[in-house]
Scaffold this active site. Structure first.
Site, short mmCIF file in Angstrom:
data_model
loop_
_atom_site.label_atom_id
_atom_site.label_comp_id
_atom_site.label_asym_id
_atom_site.label_seq_id
_atom_site.Cartn_x
_atom_site.Cartn_y
_atom_site.Cartn_z
N GLY A 15 0.80 -1.21 0.00
CA GLY A 15 0.00 0.00 0.00
C GLY A 15 0.84 1.27 0.00
O GLY A 15 0.52 2.23 -0.71
N TYR B 122 -6.26 -18.17 4.07
CA TYR B 122 -5.93 -16.94 3.34
C TYR B 122 -6.35 -17.06 1.88
O TYR B 122 -7.00 -16.16 1.32
CB TYR B 122 -4.44 -16.66 3.45
#
Length: 346
Positions: free
Chosen positions: A13, A175
């Protein structure tokens, strides 16, 4: 362009944030600052410390943005059954809540961080019998040092083929299941709400700012941590596992191209792309590149194994190149050598 960026303070990010800012985009930053991902790092200036599961309560941040780049997620393997609720909560519920908030705010453009783990095993072929779908590797074979997948027809070792975006999806961990669920929620949202989605299936991401010794670390960071302790990197199996390693700066650039594409896409458009270097490398070669660049000891090939590990998964970069114009600029041989001395996040 005005972009809402979730997970903005994370490894990937923050690289996307830098790339967006560098080209003059306006970034609305959101991050929960989970300790597992960030340790005790302070919330960066200009970041809204918010949980995407609560997104319907902060639609004022979403209103007026051109697109959302959704990077926030709980990552790692999720190998324990007890992990299932956490992955479902942060990744699945979080994405569903964000999508509901986008609809409420009238925002219909989304780039979603997905992962190669949605494929499960890679793609395999037999020199004699053609493409094959191997079964799970037997523990007795692994224990005996026989690591290759075997042709179910003739018993020959299978070679790897490139995995394209049309490959069978077969998530094998909490996940992985949550990442595929995110894609499905986003696809359903696009069809119901008239939005458009680009899902980016990241392969093995590495580079400066990568977390050190956390569930968010990759194998390259783990090798580097061993070397910094003066310990030889430990390579499982025979080191012949093939992977694709892609530099975080290339991943950030892929996100910018995806944002441009999704803003121009027609309502209801949904697409998924591999984000990879297109240059396969073995796990042993990764360890050697990092060790050599740091003048450390040669890797130790241990023959150890983990049940359920994927033998090979190597991506095709063709669709991302054709549709997005994305081609990785950093070859793994260069990037992994630099990674040996890149600054990491504590």
């Amino acid at each position: 362009m005005k972009v809402l960026l979730t997970g903005s303070a994370g490894f990937i990010g923050s690289a996307i944030d830098r790339a967006l800012t560098a080209r003059g985009d306006e970034v609305v930053r959101v991050d929960l600052m989970l300790a597992d991902a960030h340790g005790s790092v302070d919330t960066p200036p200009g970041t809204h410390r918010l949980d995407v599961r609560d997104a319907p309560a902060w639609t004022e941040l979403i209103t007026g943005v051109d697109a959302v780049c959704h990077q926030a997620a709980l990552v790692g393997l999720g190998v324990r059954v007890a992990d299932l609720p956490s992955y479902a909560s942060h990744n699945d519920l979080g994405t569903a809540a964000l999508l509901a908030a986008l609809h409420e705010a009238g925002v219909g453009r989304l780039v979603l961080a997905s992962s190669m783990v949605v494929y499960g095993e890679g793609r395999y072929s037999c020199a004699t019998h053609g493409p094959q779908v191997p079964g799970p590797r037997a523990e007795a074979d692994l224990r005996a040092g026989s690591f290759d997948n075997i042709c179910p027809v003739g018993g020959e070792p299978l070679g790897w083929d490139l995995v394209d975006e049309g490959a069978r999806l077969d998530p094998r961990s909490s996940y992985a299941a949550s990442k595929l669920a995110q894609e499905h929620y986003a696809s359903a949202w696009a069809r119901q709400a008239g939005g458009s989605v680009v899902a980016l299936r990241y392969h093995n991401v590495y580079g400066p700012g990568m977390p050190r010794d956390t569930p968010y670390s990759g194998v390259a960071a783990m090798f580097r941590s061993s070397l910094e302790r003066g310990v030889a990197p430990r390579v499982f199996e025979d080191g012949g596992q093939m992977r694709d390693f892609v530099h975080v700066d290339d991943v950030a650039r892929a996100n910018l191209l995806a944002l441009d594409a999704v803003v121009a896409a027609p309502p209801g458009a949904v697409a998924a792309y591999n984000v990879c270097s297109g240059l396969p490398v073995s796990i042993l070669e990764v360890a050697r590149l990092v060790a050599a660049a740091s003048s450390g000891p040669e890797p130790e090939v241990t023959g150890e194994y983990r049940l359920g590990d994927v033998r090979h998964i190597v991506a095709s970069p063709a669709r991302a190149a054709a549709d997005l114009g994305f081609r990785a600029a950093v070859p793994p041989t260069d990037g992994l050598a630099r990674f040996a001395t890149d600054p990491l996040r504590a």
